[in-house]
Design an enzyme around this catalytic site. Sequence first.
Site, PDB file in Angstrom:
ATOM      1  N   ASP A   1       0.800  -1.105  -0.012  1.00  0.00           N
ATOM      2  CA  ASP A   1       0.075  -0.010   0.039  1.00  0.00           C
ATOM      3  C   ASP A   1       0.837   1.538   0.249  1.00  0.00           C
ATOM      4  O   ASP A   1       1.829   1.347   0.856  1.00  0.00           O
ATOM      5  CB  ASP A   1      -0.966  -0.048   1.397  1.00  0.00           C
ATOM      6  CG  ASP A   1      -2.184   1.071   1.147  1.00  0.00           C
ATOM      7  OD1 ASP A   1      -2.085   1.535  -0.140  1.00  0.00           O
ATOM      8  OD2 ASP A   1      -2.824   1.132   1.987  1.00  0.00           O
TER       9      ASP A   1
ATOM     10  N   GLU B   1      -2.455   0.152  -4.297  1.00  0.00           N
ATOM     11  CA  GLU B   1      -2.474  -1.009  -3.511  1.00  0.00           C
ATOM     12  C   GLU B   1      -2.722  -2.153  -4.239  1.00  0.00           C
ATOM     13  O   GLU B   1      -3.510  -2.323  -5.329  1.00  0.00           O
ATOM     14  CB  GLU B   1      -3.058  -0.822  -2.355  1.00  0.00           C
ATOM     15  CG  GLU B   1      -4.709  -0.999  -2.451  1.00  0.00           C
ATOM     16  CD  GLU B   1      -5.556  -0.954  -1.201  1.00  0.00           C
ATOM     17  OE1 GLU B   1      -5.255  -1.757  -0.334  1.00  0.00           O
ATOM     18  OE2 GLU B   1      -6.422  -0.184  -1.077  1.00  0.00           O
TER      19      GLU B   1
END
Length: 464
Positions: free
Chosen positions: A23, A118
């Site tokens: 992420d 992500e």
Amino acid sequence: MSRSPHRLPDPTDPSELPILHVDMDAFYVEVERKRDPSLVGRPVIVGGSGRRGVVASASYEARASGVHAAMPTAQARRLCPGAAVITSDFSGYVEASSAIAEVFESVTPHVEPIALDEAFLDVSGAHRLFGPSPQIAWHLRDAIRDAVALECSVGVASNKTLAKLASEAAKPAVRSTGPEPGIGVRVVCVADELEFLRAHRAEALWGVGPVTLRRLHEIDVHTVGDLAAVPLERLISAVGTAHGAHLAALAQGRDDRPVHRGGIPRSISHEQTFEFDLIDADLIRGEAIRLADAVASRLRAHGLSGRTVTVKVKHPDFSLRTRAHTLDEPVQTGTKVAQVAQRLIGTLDLGGGIRLLGVAMSNLTVSILEGTASGGTEADAAAVDEDSAQPSAPLQLAFDLGMRSDADPARSGDADRGPTGDSELDLQIADALDAIRDRFGRAVIAHGSAALRGGQPGERRWGR
């Protein structure tokens, strides 16, 4: 779909944990800081700047003031009046995301993108080349920093839920004194899963939104540990059979979902929230053309065609209406998508105006170029595409994409069919548009009344 590991990982050994969640840290903000270094160290909000704008991302400095994603921008300004509010061209985020995806794919083909910033990775087949899973996580951080000069956080675990929570635990922390660097990589060994998981708030789990959370609070469930202790029958009575079973499994650390490799998306869509409600039919028509053109452009960029057109309309009272129509043949040009979208909009009551309009294409298939369909090489296919982008005669773009008598099945006695496919002229126009935009930028040319409105969908993605 990801391959399953040949054996379960050692409960105390993190080296072969199969799932990584990567992420990016404050992705949109950090891309903007790369464009404008004067923003470094300042509170920054990325999102819509108008009265109906929403926050897409906030720097850690802004988060310290209570700003968060999906918050109305006006409220964020009140909380953090010194913040720089950036409404930017979405293409910069897409470009950075593509470079990051290349880093992922250099390690494993088993990559499941979740958003621009992500993704999940299954690295169970990458250990021989790249080492143990934690080492792969650190390698990815370094490789992404080298590729795009951006930072990320990585979670390493046995399944998706735990890896997602682990990446969150690895992120920088928000402090009143300023951002506190995160640890970068968080590894959750099998032996430590339940202790790690049960300390989280219940809303940290997938599937626990505001409604579910309220129902969980009604049965005195606030943490994942509380959730794990609730008898299944009581949980099911609170949230339903399927949802209850799902949450019970997650609370025990069970998540069997595999990593799905990136493939054909389910749909491609664009939508726009307007600063003021649209009532004028011509303006609504122009927006439909603009959104349809943007959807079709993305279809072609991905080598896709679609058969199902869906329009979404949100009224001033926030009520939502959708309409969909499936064509006999797949299409990929703005002309055809706009024709169907306009017809669908015509079935809706727009008398009170609209707050939001969206156009989506689903039921997608891979488009086959002539060169490959007839057994030619990839080079042949590229040549066909390049030639078609340069029509032999000048083309006048269609300014009226409405339901003309020569294009409207309803007026020709076949109201249920709709356009059956892209015409050769439509395809030539689309290729010419793509060639011009690739060279000079998307803003230089647009279809007819769509050009009356500044910008492209995505440039002001979060409200004007």
